[in-house]
Structure formats: structure tokens, C-alpha cells
Design an enzyme around this catalytic site. Structure first.
Site, PDB file in Angstrom:
ATOM      1  N   CYS A   1       9.261 -13.749   2.124  1.00  0.00           N
ATOM      2  CA  CYS A   1       9.290 -12.574   3.004  1.00  0.00           C
ATOM      3  C   CYS A   1       8.212 -12.744   4.069  1.00  0.00           C
ATOM      4  O   CYS A   1       7.084 -13.101   3.750  1.00  0.00           O
ATOM      5  CB  CYS A   1       9.008 -11.318   2.189  1.00  0.00           C
ATOM      6  SG  CYS A   1       8.875  -9.834   3.217  1.00  0.00           S
TER       7      CYS A   1
ATOM      8  N   CYS B   1      17.274  -4.872   5.457  1.00  0.00           N
ATOM      9  CA  CYS B   1      16.907  -6.289   5.428  1.00  0.00           C
ATOM     10  C   CYS B   1      17.214  -6.819   4.024  1.00  0.00           C
ATOM     11  O   CYS B   1      16.800  -6.217   3.033  1.00  0.00           O
ATOM     12  CB  CYS B   1      15.412  -6.440   5.724  1.00  0.00           C
ATOM     13  SG  CYS B   1      14.810  -8.132   5.499  1.00  0.00           S
TER      14      CYS B   1
ATOM     15  N   GLY C   1      -0.094   0.546  -5.195  1.00  0.00           N
ATOM     16  CA  GLY C   1      -1.321  -0.234  -5.026  1.00  0.00           C
ATOM     17  C   GLY C   1      -2.380   0.242  -5.994  1.00  0.00           C
ATOM     18  O   GLY C   1      -2.664   1.438  -6.046  1.00  0.00           O
TER      19      GLY C   1
ATOM     20  N   TYR D   1      13.078  -1.934  -6.459  1.00  0.00           N
ATOM     21  CA  TYR D   1      11.932  -2.029  -7.366  1.00  0.00           C
ATOM     22  C   TYR D   1      10.697  -1.209  -6.963  1.00  0.00           C
ATOM     23  O   TYR D   1      10.069  -0.574  -7.809  1.00  0.00           O
ATOM     24  CB  TYR D   1      11.548  -3.510  -7.505  1.00  0.00           C
ATOM     25  CG  TYR D   1      10.219  -3.780  -8.147  1.00  0.00           C
ATOM     26  CD1 TYR D   1       9.969  -3.383  -9.458  1.00  0.00           C
ATOM     27  CD2 TYR D   1       9.201  -4.433  -7.456  1.00  0.00           C
ATOM     28  CE1 TYR D   1       8.737  -3.616 -10.052  1.00  0.00           C
ATOM     29  CE2 TYR D   1       7.970  -4.679  -8.048  1.00  0.00           C
ATOM     30  CZ  TYR D   1       7.737  -4.274  -9.347  1.00  0.00           C
ATOM     31  OH  TYR D   1       6.537  -4.503  -9.934  1.00  0.00           O
TER      32      TYR D   1
ATOM     33  N   CYS E   1      15.319 -11.951   1.852  1.00  0.00           N
ATOM     34  CA  CYS E   1      14.799 -12.791   0.760  1.00  0.00           C
ATOM     35  C   CYS E   1      15.934 -13.270  -0.146  1.00  0.00           C
ATOM     36  O   CYS E   1      15.746 -14.199  -0.924  1.00  0.00           O
ATOM     37  CB  CYS E   1      13.712 -12.075  -0.032  1.00  0.00           C
ATOM     38  SG  CYS E   1      14.106 -10.391  -0.439  1.00  0.00           S
TER      39      CYS E   1
ATOM     40  N   ASN F   1       0.038   0.709   5.850  1.00  0.00           N
ATOM     41  CA  ASN F   1       0.859   0.054   4.828  1.00  0.00           C
ATOM     42  C   ASN F   1       1.751  -0.957   5.509  1.00  0.00           C
ATOM     43  O   ASN F   1       2.558  -0.574   6.345  1.00  0.00           O
ATOM     44  CB  ASN F   1       1.725   1.098   4.101  1.00  0.00           C
ATOM     45  CG  ASN F   1       2.839   0.463   3.291  1.00  0.00           C
ATOM     46  OD1 ASN F   1       2.645  -0.593   2.695  1.00  0.00           O
ATOM     47  ND2 ASN F   1       3.988   1.092   3.261  1.00  0.00           N
ATOM     48  N   GLY F   2       1.601  -2.228   5.160  1.00  0.00           N
ATOM     49  CA  GLY F   2       2.511  -3.210   5.743  1.00  0.00           C
ATOM     50  C   GLY F   2       1.781  -4.418   6.252  1.00  0.00           C
ATOM     51  O   GLY F   2       0.679  -4.744   5.813  1.00  0.00           O
TER      52      GLY F   2
ATOM     53  N   CYS G   1      13.572  -2.325   4.112  1.00  0.00           N
ATOM     54  CA  CYS G   1      13.383  -3.316   3.034  1.00  0.00           C
ATOM     55  C   CYS G   1      14.143  -2.863   1.788  1.00  0.00           C
ATOM     56  O   CYS G   1      13.818  -1.849   1.175  1.00  0.00           O
ATOM     57  CB  CYS G   1      11.891  -3.452   2.717  1.00  0.00           C
ATOM     58  SG  CYS G   1      11.584  -4.510   1.296  1.00  0.00           S
TER      59      CYS G   1
ATOM     60  N   CYS H   1       0.795  -1.219   0.000  1.00  0.00           N
ATOM     61  CA  CYS H   1       0.000   0.000   0.000  1.00  0.00           C
ATOM     62  C   CYS H   1       0.831   1.275   0.000  1.00  0.00           C
ATOM     63  O   CYS H   1       2.020   1.254   0.269  1.00  0.00           O
ATOM     64  CB  CYS H   1      -0.869   0.048   1.250  1.00  0.00           C
ATOM     65  SG  CYS H   1      -1.854  -1.404   1.486  1.00  0.00           S
TER      66      CYS H   1
HETATM   67  S1  SF4 Z   1      12.624 -10.254   3.182  1.00  0.00           S
HETATM   68 FE1  SF4 Z   1      13.058  -9.096   1.270  1.00  0.00          FE
HETATM   69  S2  SF4 Z   1      11.093  -8.244   0.640  1.00  0.00           S
HETATM   70 FE2  SF4 Z   1      10.887  -8.851   2.810  1.00  0.00          FE
HETATM   71  S3  SF4 Z   1      11.371  -7.019   4.013  1.00  0.00           S
HETATM   72 FE3  SF4 Z   1      13.272  -8.177   3.796  1.00  0.00          FE
HETATM   73  S4  SF4 Z   1      14.233  -7.329   1.922  1.00  0.00           S
HETATM   74 FE4  SF4 Z   1      12.088  -6.676   1.903  1.00  0.00          FE
END
Ligand code: SF4
Length: 465
Positions: A394, A444, A40, A254, A447, A114-115, A248, A12
Site C-alpha cells: 500500500c 481502492c 492506534g 478490518y 493491495c 491520520n494518514g 480504503c 491513527c
Molecule cells: S492499497 Fe489496500 S490498504 Fe492501501 S488504501 Fe488501497 S485498499 Fe487500503
């Protein structure tokens, strides 16, 4: 997942406005929400205060069609919030569209979120056991329930109590009576910025939404910060700190618009660096660099600048193709990609194409893109991805499929190239991606690496929620 583009999807975009002078708040919410449409496209809505009441309007559809009437009407107000929504979590139903509003013992509350609340299954079970009747599958409703149930004396104390029991990756804006509140999760997974202009304070998921209102004085809402804005001014409170910051990285790869500043850095510049590093390690460069538009554009520029190989428009994108009327069947997916992307034969014919995209999830769209380029006469197609191989799901609100569905879990880059029909495939290694951002220790990357910034409890349950 977006069935046509085969990309990880965020949920979102949010906007909140407080003005010390009355103005047409719905009209002023329209433009920043329009700027956040990429976050979104399933539903959108606004809520604002008028004559002591909360008024909300929301519907399934895009900002231009659902909210444009507010540009031609005057709705004087001084406080409002808005939301654009991607629907996988909770389904694409009007009842899950936001903002969500409620009247309770704390007053009138509207909330746009959002989240993802990662302990929502625990919180839901507890509410149901205590007799609550939940009306939607949205996480936002849980927040409203816990706020209403709080026995704390002041609203700020109730906010602190509620958000300190919530785990997850979220940013949100909220109206409580005549007060605007913005909250960011303690690890700062999702972005949230605050800007000020004259009598107005504005919160938004991305800086591009503040730019359109002519706001240039802005800062990030800090991880774990709650900002409260009302006629008395502004004040901040802080949630219990998280174990670390965990921005993130996919916002920079992206999700965000290239003209935004996210986590204190330019999205466009970060993507250009990703492209430059891709060029540095590329052993098989082509004759011309092309982007998969639009998210590959900045990285393709960076690749071209670094490699000194010319860039050209090998693919054009039809911005009017929409997405909701295409069903996710394989044959329809190919038709959907053909409607959205088309090769320019004069650019690609008889050339070795280095095509830059941001990420590879299942590989379904990439195989169609390679096919399109080869049909248009490309001699060779070398796919370069400005992110590492996605290998893990994720648990922080981004819609990435199961490990089994992720192509990089099943195949090496050479095997992927063979399956999608490309002449070679190369990913940006994680150590290079980390060089593309300032303060990589605050991000983070789970993924790609499988190293989650917090211990994931009940992973299967979380994915089903
Ligand atoms: S796992 Fe990947 S998509 Fe999820 S918050 Fe971490 S970096 Fe972002």
C-alpha cells in the site's frame, strides 16, 4: 505491522470538538478517543485552547492511562482536538506523538493527522533546501511548515495552497487560534465524519466516536472538503478534486469498529455479506463456524447464517494481554498469540472447524491459530478469509509488508494450507468483495489487484519514507 496479529495496520484516529458554550473539552475528548483506541495504541494526546493559549498534553501509552485524569478535572474551553497513534511511520517516540503544536506568523496552530503524505519525500527535500529545520519524522510537521510559509492573505487561502500541494491519503483536524478546521483528502481514502449536538460540532475518524457522545446527527466530511468552525458558524471550502474517489476497503474489512458507519455504510453489515459470500462459494464446509475474534466476528455470523451451519466460540480472546511488551521474534510471537487467543476445547474437539478471519498477510499468526485448534482436538481446520489474497503493498498509509513477504505472492491457497497446517484455505474473490459494498467504484482495492487509483511515483522511496 502488528507483530502479534500479523494484520495490515492503519495509523491513527482523530477527534475535534468545537462548542459554542464553554465546557470541559479535555474530558469530552477522552470518550471519543477511547472509542478510537483500536486505531492506534502507541501514543495519544490532546490540545485545547484556554485563556487564549494552546495547551497540549501527550504521552506514549493508551487513552485510559494517559488521559483519564482529565475526567476528574475541569478545564473549561470551547475548542480541542485529540489523537491516538500507531507508530510505525516515524517510530514510537514521544516527539512524534500528536497533536503537534506550533506558533507562527499565522497564529497558534495544533494539528492531529491520520494518514500518509505520499509526496512527503519531495516536500521534505524542498523544505530542507530552503533552510527549514525539521524536528520530527512526522508528516504533520510538513503541513505546519507549509502553512507557516504560505504568503496568501487569508488562512483559508493558505490552507488551500498547502493542501493542494500535498498528495496522499489523510484526514486531519486542526485548531487555528479560535477556529476548528477539518480536512479530508480529495480522494477520500481515510474516513472522517462530522456530528452536531446542541452547541457542539464534533469530527472523528469513525462514527462510533460520535455515538459515545450521544450524537446521532452526523454526515461524512466529503472528499477534498475543508470545514471551518468558529463563533461565526460553519463554512466549507474544497480542494482541487482528485481523479476519483478511493475509499480504503480495509476500513470495512478490518480497521473500523463493527458498530461504525464508514463511507456511508454499516461496517458490521458489510462484513456479514463478506461472510455470506464466503459460505456461498465454500466447497468444504465444516461442522461448526468459529471466528478469529474480534475482527472475524461479523463475517463468521454472515457465513453461519448463509450456510445454516451453527456458530460457536471456538476461540476466546484475552482483552487484557496488551501488545507492546511482546517482541516480534518467532517463538515470542507464538507465546503472544497464546496469551491473546485460546481455544475452547468443548467446542472444537472432534469437530471440523470452519474458522473465519479477515485477511492473511504473512501467515505467521494463522499457523499458530491452526496449531492451537488442532492441539485442542479439532478434527479438521478450514481457514476462510473474508478478503482476497493480499499481493501488493500500500502506498497510501497502510502498513503492509513488501511483495516478497506477502504469503499470497509466493503460494497458492493449497500451498498456504499445507504450510500453516490447515486442511484447506479459501479467500473471498475480489468480484465477490465488490458485491459486499455500495458503490464499489468509489473504493481502492489496490493491495489485492495492483491497480492503484493514482500513478505511484518513486514507489521504493515512498515505502522507505
Ligand atoms: S492499497 Fe489496500 S490498504 Fe492501501 S488504501 Fe488501497 S485498499 Fe487500503
Amino acid at each position: 505491522m502488528n507483530s502479534i496479529t500479523d494484520k495490515p495496520k492503519h495509523f491513527c484516529g482523530i477527534v475535534g470538538i468545537y462548542s459554542h458554550k464553554e465546557m470541559n473539552i479535555p474530558g469530552n475528548l477522552f470518550y471519543p478517543l477511547f472509542s478510537l483506541q483500536h486505531r492506534g495504541q502507541e501514543s495519544c494526546g490532546i490540545a485545547y485552547r484556554r485563556h487564549g493559549n494552546l495547551i497540549a498534553y501527550k504521552d506514549v501509552g493508551m487513552v485510559g492511562s494517559v488521559l483519564s485524569h482529565y475526567l476528574h478535572e475541569d478545564h473549561p474551553s470551547f475548542i480541542g482536538i485529540g489523537h491516538v497513534r500507531y507508530s510505525t511511520h516515524g517510530g514510537n517516540k514521544l516527539e512524534n506523538a500528536q497533536p503537534m503544536i506550533a506558533s507562527c506568523n499565522k497564529g497558534q496552530i495544533a494539528l492531529a493527522h491520520n494518514g500518509n503524505i505520499s509526496n512527503s519525500h519531495v516536500l521534505k527535500e524542498q523544505l530542507i533546501m530552503e533552510g527549514s529545520i525539521l524536528q520530527s519524522t512526522s508528516d504533520s510537521e510538513l503541513i505546519l511548515h507549509y502553512l507557516a510559509k504560505s504568503k496568501k492573505s487569508g488562512f483559508i487561502e493558505s490552507l488551500l495552497e498547502t493542501f493542494n500541494r500535498i498528495e496522499g491519503a489523510y484526514s486531519l483536524v486542526m485548531i487555528h487560534d479560535d477556529t476548528l478546521i477539518a480536512v479530508r483528502d480529495p480522494q477520500g481514502f481515510r474516513p472522517l465524519v462530522m456530528g452536531e449536538k446542541h452547541d457542539m460540532t464534533v469530527f472523528a475518524s469513525e462514527s462510533c466516536a460520535l455515538d459515545i457522545l450521544g450524537i446521532d446527527h452526523m454526515r461524512e466530511v466529503k472528499p477534498g472538503e475543508i470545514i471551518i468552525v468558529n463563533k461565526n458558524g460553519k463554512q466549507s471550502a474544497f480542494l482541487t478534486p482528485g481523479p476519483c474517489k478511493s475509499h480504503c476497503i480495509f476500513e470495512l474489512i478490518y480497521f473500523a469498529r463493527p458498530d461504525s458507519f464508514i463511507f456511508g455504510q454499516s461496517v458490521h453489515e458489510a462484513r456479514k455479506r463478506m461472510g455470506a459470500y464466503l459460505a456461498e462459494i465454500d466447497k468444504t464446509p465444516g461442522d461448526v463456524v468459529c471466528a478469529v475474534p474480534d475482527s472475524g466476528n461479523s463475517a463468521a455470523l454472515g457465513y453461519s447464517e448463509h450456510s445454516k451451519i451453527g456458530i460457536d466460540f471456538g476461540l476466546t480472546r484475552n482483552h487484557y494481554s496488551g501488545r507492546t511488551f511482546i517482541q516480534p521474534e518467532p517463538e515470542q510471537r507464538e507465546f503472544g498469540v497464546r496469551m491473546k487467543l485460546h481455544p475452547i476445547r468443548a467446542v472444537v474437539k472432534n469437530k471440523r472447524i470452519t474458522i473465519i478471519d479477515d485477511s492473511l498477510v504473512r501467515g505467521t499468526t494463522s499457523s499458530i491459530i491452526v496449531k492451537l485448534l488442532k492441539e485442542a482436538g479439532a478434527k479438521e481446520v478450514h481457514l476462510r478469509l473474508s478478503s482476497p489474497e493480499i499481493k501488493c503493498p500500500c502506498f497510501f498509509g497502510i502498513d503492509i509488508p513488501t511483495k516478497e513477504e506477502l504469503i499470497s505472492n509466493r503460494m497458492s491457497p493449497d500451498e498456504i494450507a499445507h504450510v500453516i497446517g490447515a486442511d484447506s484455505v479459501q479467500f473471498l474473490p475480489l468480484e465477490y468483495l465488490k458485491k459486499c459494498v455500495s458503490n464499489p467504484e468509489d473504493f481502492c482495492f489496490a493491495c489485492f489487484s495492483g491497480k492503484y487509483p493514482v500513478k505511484v511515483k518513486d514507489p521504493e522511496k515512498r515505502r522507505k519514507e
